[in-house]
Design a protein around this motif. Sequence first.
Motif, PDB file in Angstrom:
ATOM      1  N   GLU A  56       0.818  -1.217   0.000  1.00 13.80           N
ATOM      2  CA  GLU A  56       0.000   0.000   0.000  1.00 13.80           C
ATOM      3  C   GLU A  56       0.851   1.267   0.000  1.00 13.80           C
ATOM      4  OE1 GLU A  56      -2.550  -0.104   3.389  1.00 13.80           O
ATOM      5  OE2 GLU A  56      -3.675  -1.828   2.673  1.00 13.80           O
ATOM      6  N   THR A  57       2.044   1.195   0.561  1.00 10.73           N
ATOM      7  CA  THR A  57       2.830   2.410   0.783  1.00 10.73           C
ATOM      8  C   THR A  57       4.099   2.531  -0.053  1.00 10.73           C
ATOM      9  OG1 THR A  57       4.031   1.385   2.621  1.00 10.73           O
ATOM     10  CG2 THR A  57       2.019   2.588   3.166  1.00 10.73           C
ATOM     11  N   LYS A  58       4.457   1.514  -0.795  1.00 13.73           N
ATOM     12  CA  LYS A  58       5.762   1.511  -1.462  1.00 13.73           C
ATOM     13  C   LYS A  58       5.949   2.642  -2.476  1.00 13.73           C
ATOM     14  CE  LYS A  58       4.591  -1.882  -5.019  1.00 13.73           C
ATOM     15  NZ  LYS A  58       4.860  -3.225  -5.517  1.00 13.73           N
ATOM     16  N   ASP A  59       4.888   3.113  -3.092  1.00 14.33           N
ATOM     17  CA  ASP A  59       5.015   4.161  -4.098  1.00 14.33           C
ATOM     18  C   ASP A  59       4.613   5.551  -3.592  1.00 14.33           C
ATOM     19  OD1 ASP A  59       5.892   2.355  -6.071  1.00 14.33           O
ATOM     20  OD2 ASP A  59       3.837   1.792  -6.540  1.00 14.33           O
ATOM     21  N   LEU A  60       4.365   5.666  -2.290  1.00 10.65           N
ATOM     22  CA  LEU A  60       3.962   6.951  -1.734  1.00 10.65           C
ATOM     23  C   LEU A  60       5.166   7.876  -1.566  1.00 10.65           C
ATOM     24  CD1 LEU A  60       1.451   5.951   1.097  1.00 10.65           C
ATOM     25  CD2 LEU A  60       0.950   6.572  -1.269  1.00 10.65           C
ATOM     26  N   THR A  61       4.920   9.150  -1.734  1.00 11.54           N
ATOM     27  CA  THR A  61       5.958  10.142  -1.457  1.00 11.54           C
ATOM     28  C   THR A  61       6.054  10.312   0.056  1.00 11.54           C
ATOM     29  OG1 THR A  61       4.435  12.016  -1.446  1.00 11.54           O
ATOM     30  CG2 THR A  61       5.402  11.407  -3.576  1.00 11.54           C
ATOM     31  N   ARG A  62       7.075  11.017   0.496  1.00 14.60           N
ATOM     32  CA  ARG A  62       7.247  11.286   1.923  1.00 14.60           C
ATOM     33  C   ARG A  62       6.015  11.987   2.476  1.00 14.60           C
ATOM     34  NH1 ARG A  62       9.064  15.417   5.296  1.00 14.60           N
ATOM     35  NH2 ARG A  62      10.239  14.677   7.103  1.00 14.60           N
ATOM     36  N   GLU A  63       5.506  12.967   1.761  1.00 14.93           N
ATOM     37  CA  GLU A  63       4.337  13.717   2.204  1.00 14.93           C
ATOM     38  C   GLU A  63       3.097  12.831   2.281  1.00 14.93           C
ATOM     39  OE1 GLU A  63       6.453  14.757  -0.215  1.00 14.93           O
ATOM     40  OE2 GLU A  63       7.449  16.313   0.978  1.00 14.93           O
ATOM     41  N   GLN A  64       2.941  11.944   1.323  1.00 12.19           N
ATOM     42  CA  GLN A  64       1.798  11.037   1.329  1.00 12.19           C
ATOM     43  C   GLN A  64       1.878  10.055   2.503  1.00 12.19           C
ATOM     44  OE1 GLN A  64       2.414   9.630  -2.691  1.00 12.19           O
ATOM     45  NE2 GLN A  64       0.520  10.628  -3.397  1.00 12.19           N
ATOM     46  N   ARG A  65       3.089   9.586   2.819  1.00 15.36           N
ATOM     47  CA  ARG A  65       3.265   8.691   3.966  1.00 15.36           C
ATOM     48  C   ARG A  65       2.915   9.412   5.264  1.00 15.36           C
ATOM     49  NH1 ARG A  65       7.950   7.201   1.243  1.00 15.36           N
ATOM     50  NH2 ARG A  65       9.238   8.362   2.712  1.00 15.36           N
ATOM     51  N   ILE A  66       3.342  10.679   5.375  1.00 18.54           N
ATOM     52  CA  ILE A  66       3.026  11.468   6.565  1.00 18.54           C
ATOM     53  C   ILE A  66       1.520  11.654   6.686  1.00 18.54           C
ATOM     54  CG2 ILE A  66       3.210  13.777   7.580  1.00 18.54           C
ATOM     55  CD1 ILE A  66       6.101  13.849   6.384  1.00 18.54           C
ATOM     56  N   GLU A  67       0.868  12.013   5.585  1.00 19.86           N
ATOM     57  CA  GLU A  67      -0.584  12.202   5.579  1.00 19.86           C
ATOM     58  C   GLU A  67      -1.307  10.917   5.988  1.00 19.86           C
ATOM     59  OE1 GLU A  67      -3.955  13.075   2.225  1.00 19.86           O
ATOM     60  OE2 GLU A  67      -2.082  14.209   2.077  1.00 19.86           O
ATOM     61  N   ARG A  68      -0.864   9.788   5.451  1.00 23.09           N
ATOM     62  CA  ARG A  68      -1.473   8.493   5.776  1.00 23.09           C
ATOM     63  C   ARG A  68      -1.305   8.177   7.257  1.00 23.09           C
ATOM     64  NH1 ARG A  68       0.164   3.242   6.362  1.00 23.09           N
ATOM     65  NH2 ARG A  68      -1.298   1.651   5.665  1.00 23.09           N
ATOM     66  N   THR A  69      -0.104   8.367   7.780  1.00 23.33           N
ATOM     67  CA  THR A  69       0.165   8.094   9.188  1.00 23.33           C
ATOM     68  C   THR A  69      -0.677   8.986  10.086  1.00 23.33           C
ATOM     69  OG1 THR A  69       2.412   7.380   8.674  1.00 23.33           O
ATOM     70  CG2 THR A  69       1.972   8.001  10.952  1.00 23.33           C
ATOM     71  N   ASN A  70      -0.761  10.271   9.758  1.00 21.50           N
ATOM     72  CA  ASN A  70      -1.558  11.193  10.562  1.00 21.50           C
ATOM     73  C   ASN A  70      -3.036  10.814  10.546  1.00 21.50           C
ATOM     74  OD1 ASN A  70       0.661  12.686  11.359  1.00 21.50           O
ATOM     75  ND2 ASN A  70       0.419  14.211   9.749  1.00 21.50           N
ATOM     76  N   LYS A  71      -3.533  10.402   9.400  1.00 16.48           N
ATOM     77  CA  LYS A  71      -4.937  10.002   9.283  1.00 16.48           C
ATOM     78  C   LYS A  71      -5.223   8.791  10.181  1.00 16.48           C
ATOM     79  CE  LYS A  71      -8.312   8.431   5.863  1.00 16.48           C
ATOM     80  NZ  LYS A  71      -8.527   8.065   4.460  1.00 16.48           N
ATOM     81  N   ILE A  72      -4.329   7.815  10.159  1.00 12.94           N
ATOM     82  CA  ILE A  72      -4.488   6.614  10.987  1.00 12.94           C
ATOM     83  C   ILE A  72      -4.415   6.981  12.467  1.00 12.94           C
ATOM     84  CG2 ILE A  72      -3.384   4.429  11.630  1.00 12.94           C
ATOM     85  CD1 ILE A  72      -2.578   4.197   8.613  1.00 12.94           C
ATOM     86  N   ALA A  73      -3.470   7.839  12.822  1.00 13.65           N
ATOM     87  CA  ALA A  73      -3.311   8.253  14.217  1.00 13.65           C
ATOM     88  C   ALA A  73      -4.534   9.019  14.714  1.00 13.65           C
ATOM     89  CB  ALA A  73      -2.049   9.096  14.370  1.00 13.65           C
ATOM     90  N   LYS A  74      -5.063   9.904  13.893  1.00 12.99           N
ATOM     91  CA  LYS A  74      -6.253  10.669  14.298  1.00 12.99           C
ATOM     92  C   LYS A  74      -7.444   9.752  14.509  1.00 12.99           C
ATOM     93  CE  LYS A  74      -4.817  15.003  12.211  1.00 12.99           C
ATOM     94  NZ  LYS A  74      -4.995  15.963  11.112  1.00 12.99           N
ATOM     95  N   ALA A  75      -7.600   8.762  13.657  1.00  9.30           N
ATOM     96  CA  ALA A  75      -8.705   7.813  13.811  1.00  9.30           C
ATOM     97  C   ALA A  75      -8.549   7.011  15.103  1.00  9.30           C
ATOM     98  CB  ALA A  75      -8.775   6.883  12.607  1.00  9.30           C
ATOM     99  N   ALA A  76      -7.326   6.594  15.410  1.00  9.50           N
ATOM    100  CA  ALA A  76      -7.071   5.848  16.650  1.00  9.50           C
ATOM    101  C   ALA A  76      -7.322   6.727  17.868  1.00  9.50           C
ATOM    102  CB  ALA A  76      -5.644   5.309  16.660  1.00  9.50           C
ATOM    103  N   ALA A  77      -6.891   7.996  17.802  1.00 16.43           N
ATOM    104  CA  ALA A  77      -7.110   8.923  18.914  1.00 16.43           C
ATOM    105  C   ALA A  77      -8.600   9.107  19.176  1.00 16.43           C
ATOM    106  CB  ALA A  77      -6.443  10.267  18.616  1.00 16.43           C
TER     107      ALA A  77
END
Length: 55
Positions: free
Chosen positions: A21-42
Amino acid sequence: MRTISNVEQEVDRIRLEIYEETKDLTREQRIERTNKIAKAAAKKYGFKIIASAKE
């Protein structure tokens, strides 16, 4: 000889799925994805995300 347990197989499958899912993501896209997952968990578990330990 050691065999791989079902738990290890599941962890390996999940790790590979995340990699695919993440191998072709840019650094910014990886950050956005991580933040989205973290916000949902919070939201789900009721904790607060802070930018710094000083907050």
